[in-house]
Design an enzyme around this catalytic site. Structure first.
Site, PDB file in Angstrom:
ATOM      1  N   SER A 144       0.865  -1.183   0.000  1.00  0.00           N
ATOM      2  CA  SER A 144       0.000   0.000   0.000  1.00  0.00           C
ATOM      3  C   SER A 144       0.895   1.224   0.000  1.00  0.00           C
ATOM      4  O   SER A 144       2.076   1.135   0.364  1.00  0.00           O
ATOM      5  CB  SER A 144      -0.854  -0.016   1.282  1.00  0.00           C
ATOM      6  OG  SER A 144      -1.479   1.239   1.495  1.00  0.00           O
ATOM      7  N   TYR A 157      -1.975  -1.181  10.464  1.00  0.00           N
ATOM      8  CA  TYR A 157      -1.948  -1.299   9.002  1.00  0.00           C
ATOM      9  C   TYR A 157      -0.630  -0.757   8.441  1.00  0.00           C
ATOM     10  O   TYR A 157       0.016  -1.393   7.601  1.00  0.00           O
ATOM     11  CB  TYR A 157      -3.148  -0.529   8.434  1.00  0.00           C
ATOM     12  CG  TYR A 157      -3.403  -0.713   6.958  1.00  0.00           C
ATOM     13  CD1 TYR A 157      -4.178  -1.774   6.495  1.00  0.00           C
ATOM     14  CD2 TYR A 157      -2.891   0.185   6.019  1.00  0.00           C
ATOM     15  CE1 TYR A 157      -4.424  -1.943   5.141  1.00  0.00           C
ATOM     16  CE2 TYR A 157      -3.139   0.026   4.670  1.00  0.00           C
ATOM     17  CZ  TYR A 157      -3.912  -1.032   4.235  1.00  0.00           C
ATOM     18  OH  TYR A 157      -4.161  -1.197   2.888  1.00  0.00           O
TER      19      TYR A 157
HETATM   20  P1  NAD Z   1     -11.536  -6.070   0.240  1.00  0.00           P
HETATM   21  O1  NAD Z   1     -12.081  -5.934   1.625  1.00  0.00           O
HETATM   22  O2  NAD Z   1     -12.359  -5.689  -0.925  1.00  0.00           O
HETATM   23  O3  NAD Z   1     -11.030  -7.548  -0.016  1.00  0.00           O
HETATM   24  C1  NAD Z   1     -10.288  -8.230   0.946  1.00  0.00           C
HETATM   25  C2  NAD Z   1     -10.266  -9.686   0.571  1.00  0.00           C
HETATM   26  O4  NAD Z   1      -9.534 -10.380   1.591  1.00  0.00           O
HETATM   27  C3  NAD Z   1     -11.645 -10.342   0.522  1.00  0.00           C
HETATM   28  O5  NAD Z   1     -11.653 -11.327  -0.478  1.00  0.00           O
HETATM   29  C4  NAD Z   1     -11.779 -10.967   1.899  1.00  0.00           C
HETATM   30  O6  NAD Z   1     -12.682 -12.073   1.943  1.00  0.00           O
HETATM   31  C5  NAD Z   1     -10.351 -11.420   2.114  1.00  0.00           C
HETATM   32  N1  NAD Z   1     -10.018 -11.640   3.512  1.00  0.00           N
HETATM   33  C6  NAD Z   1     -10.110 -10.779   4.550  1.00  0.00           C
HETATM   34  N2  NAD Z   1      -9.715 -11.408   5.681  1.00  0.00           N
HETATM   35  C7  NAD Z   1      -9.353 -12.663   5.326  1.00  0.00           C
HETATM   36  C8  NAD Z   1      -8.861 -13.780   6.043  1.00  0.00           C
HETATM   37  N3  NAD Z   1      -8.664 -13.749   7.375  1.00  0.00           N
HETATM   38  N4  NAD Z   1      -8.612 -14.915   5.364  1.00  0.00           N
HETATM   39  C9  NAD Z   1      -8.831 -14.985   4.015  1.00  0.00           C
HETATM   40  N5  NAD Z   1      -9.291 -13.960   3.295  1.00  0.00           N
HETATM   41  C10 NAD Z   1      -9.546 -12.809   3.949  1.00  0.00           C
HETATM   42  O7  NAD Z   1     -10.152  -5.246   0.292  1.00  0.00           O
HETATM   43  P2  NAD Z   1      -9.268  -4.599  -0.864  1.00  0.00           P
HETATM   44  O8  NAD Z   1      -9.417  -3.123  -0.748  1.00  0.00           O
HETATM   45  O9  NAD Z   1      -9.470  -5.269  -2.160  1.00  0.00           O
HETATM   46  O10 NAD Z   1      -7.815  -4.927  -0.285  1.00  0.00           O
HETATM   47  C11 NAD Z   1      -6.984  -5.930  -0.839  1.00  0.00           C
HETATM   48  C12 NAD Z   1      -5.548  -5.621  -0.462  1.00  0.00           C
HETATM   49  O11 NAD Z   1      -5.180  -4.355  -1.028  1.00  0.00           O
HETATM   50  C13 NAD Z   1      -5.316  -5.494   1.041  1.00  0.00           C
HETATM   51  O12 NAD Z   1      -4.064  -6.059   1.389  1.00  0.00           O
HETATM   52  C14 NAD Z   1      -5.292  -3.998   1.253  1.00  0.00           C
HETATM   53  O13 NAD Z   1      -4.540  -3.644   2.382  1.00  0.00           O
HETATM   54  C15 NAD Z   1      -4.634  -3.539  -0.033  1.00  0.00           C
HETATM   55  N6  NAD Z   1      -4.870  -2.143  -0.366  1.00  0.00           N
HETATM   56  C16 NAD Z   1      -6.126  -1.659  -0.571  1.00  0.00           C
HETATM   57  C17 NAD Z   1      -6.291  -0.323  -0.904  1.00  0.00           C
HETATM   58  C18 NAD Z   1      -7.634   0.276  -1.187  1.00  0.00           C
HETATM   59  O14 NAD Z   1      -7.725   1.500  -1.333  1.00  0.00           O
HETATM   60  N7  NAD Z   1      -8.691  -0.498  -1.294  1.00  0.00           N
HETATM   61  C19 NAD Z   1      -5.177   0.513  -1.007  1.00  0.00           C
HETATM   62  C20 NAD Z   1      -3.920  -0.008  -0.777  1.00  0.00           C
HETATM   63  C21 NAD Z   1      -3.776  -1.339  -0.453  1.00  0.00           C
END
Ligand code: NAD
Length: 262
Positions: A144, A157
């Site tokens: 991130s 985080y």
């Molecule tokens: P999201 O909530 O849409 O998806 C998260 C996914 O992880 C889902 O499929 C959920 O079921 C799964 N998950 C959560 N806990 C779990 C567990 N204990 N075991 C197995 N699966 C689990 O989130 P997202 O925004 O798509 O985030 C995905 C990644 O991207 C994360 O690592 C997040 O930190 C990173 N990220 C997101 C953003 C953003 O703006 N959305 C920005 C930077 C980084």
């Protein structure tokens, strides 16, 4: 175009958001998929069916809880058993919790560190022996902007994501003389369920509409004032799987609308 036909990819946390966007792009290049993540059983079965039909690849799902090392190991073994190989590991699953350091619930700290950081270690250590035996692999860690800079109230985080970037560098260095690379992608704001929760909380706390809160969130940090998309991140993951990216090792690639350029 990166031809991933005959290769197999495991994307953690791919039932939603960024992970699903990356899984779709890898399948679009021909990779067989092992999905992972939570969700309603019917939704997940339909997701596997529809991706398989759309891209003509094999798609399975493993429900491993990424906070549990033994389930992560078993999932990697299941992917190798299903496809006879695991070539691409995308460590993507992640959660968020927002609170000041001195009010941060210890249980939430432990969960964020387990899922956002330790799971990357467990998945990688389980996948590497097979990649080494086959002489090719790609480990892509979804960090991130918070792996590079901080924001208030996100101690767990930010600590986890800085840790992911450190782990990415060490993994890359240990593999530097092989055809296995490890790199991190550092997204800015992406409109996924994880971020929607933060927008809803902002709307409630500042008495804004959801649209106003979304604009506010973007304008605080992301100069483009537009969300990065899961498709754009998926394209970057595909590039990292290409031979052109074969000597990118330990990079932390931002795709953040200018957030970290400021
Ligand atoms: P999201 O909530 O849409 O998806 C998260 C996914 O992880 C889902 O499929 C959920 O079921 C799964 N998950 C959560 N806990 C779990 C567990 N204990 N075991 C197995 N699966 C689990 O989130 P997202 O925004 O798509 O985030 C995905 C990644 O991207 C994360 O690592 C997040 O930190 C990173 N990220 C997101 C953003 C953003 O703006 N959305 C920005 C930077 C980084």
């Amino acid at each position: 175009m990166t031809n991933l036909k005959g290769k197999a990819a495991l994307v953690t946390g791919s039932t939603s958001g960024i992970g699903l966007g990356i899984a779709r792009q890898l399948a679009g290049q021909g990779a067989d998929l092992m999905l992972n993540g939570f969700g309603d059983a019917g939704y997940i079965a339909e997701l596997c069916r529809s991706l398989s039909t759309e891209f003509g690849v094999r798609v399975a799902h493993n429900g491993a809880d990424m906070s549990k090392p033994e389930e992560i190991e078993a999932m990697v073994a299941a992917a190798e058993a299903a496809y006879g190989r695991l070539d691409v590991l995308v460590n993507n699953a992640g959660i968020q919790h927002v609170a000041p350091v001195d009010a941060f619930p210890v249980e939430r700290w432990d969960a964020v560190i387990a899922i956002n950081l330790s799971a990357v270690f467990h998945g990688t250590r389980a996948a590497l022996p097979g990649m080494k035996a086959r002489g090719w692999g790609r480990v892509i860690n979804i960090a991130s902007v918070h792996g590079l800079v901080a924001s208030v109230n996100k101690s767990a985080y930010v600590a986890a994501k800085h840790g992911v970037i450190g782990l990415t560098k060490v993994t890359a260095l240990e593999l530097a003389e092989t055809n296995i690379t490890c790199n991190a992608i550092c997204p800015g704001w992406v409109l996924t369920p994880l971020v929607q929760k933060q927008i809803d909380a902002l709307a409630a706390s500042r008495n804004l509409s959801v649209e106003e809160a979304g604009r506010e969130l973007l304008s605080e940090k992301q100069p483009s004032k537009s969300f990065v998309t899961p498709e754009q991140l998926g394209e970057l993951a595909v590039f990292l799987c290409s031979e052109a990216a074969g000597n990118m090792r330990g990079a932390a690639l931002t795709m953040d609308g200018g957030w970290t350029a400021q």
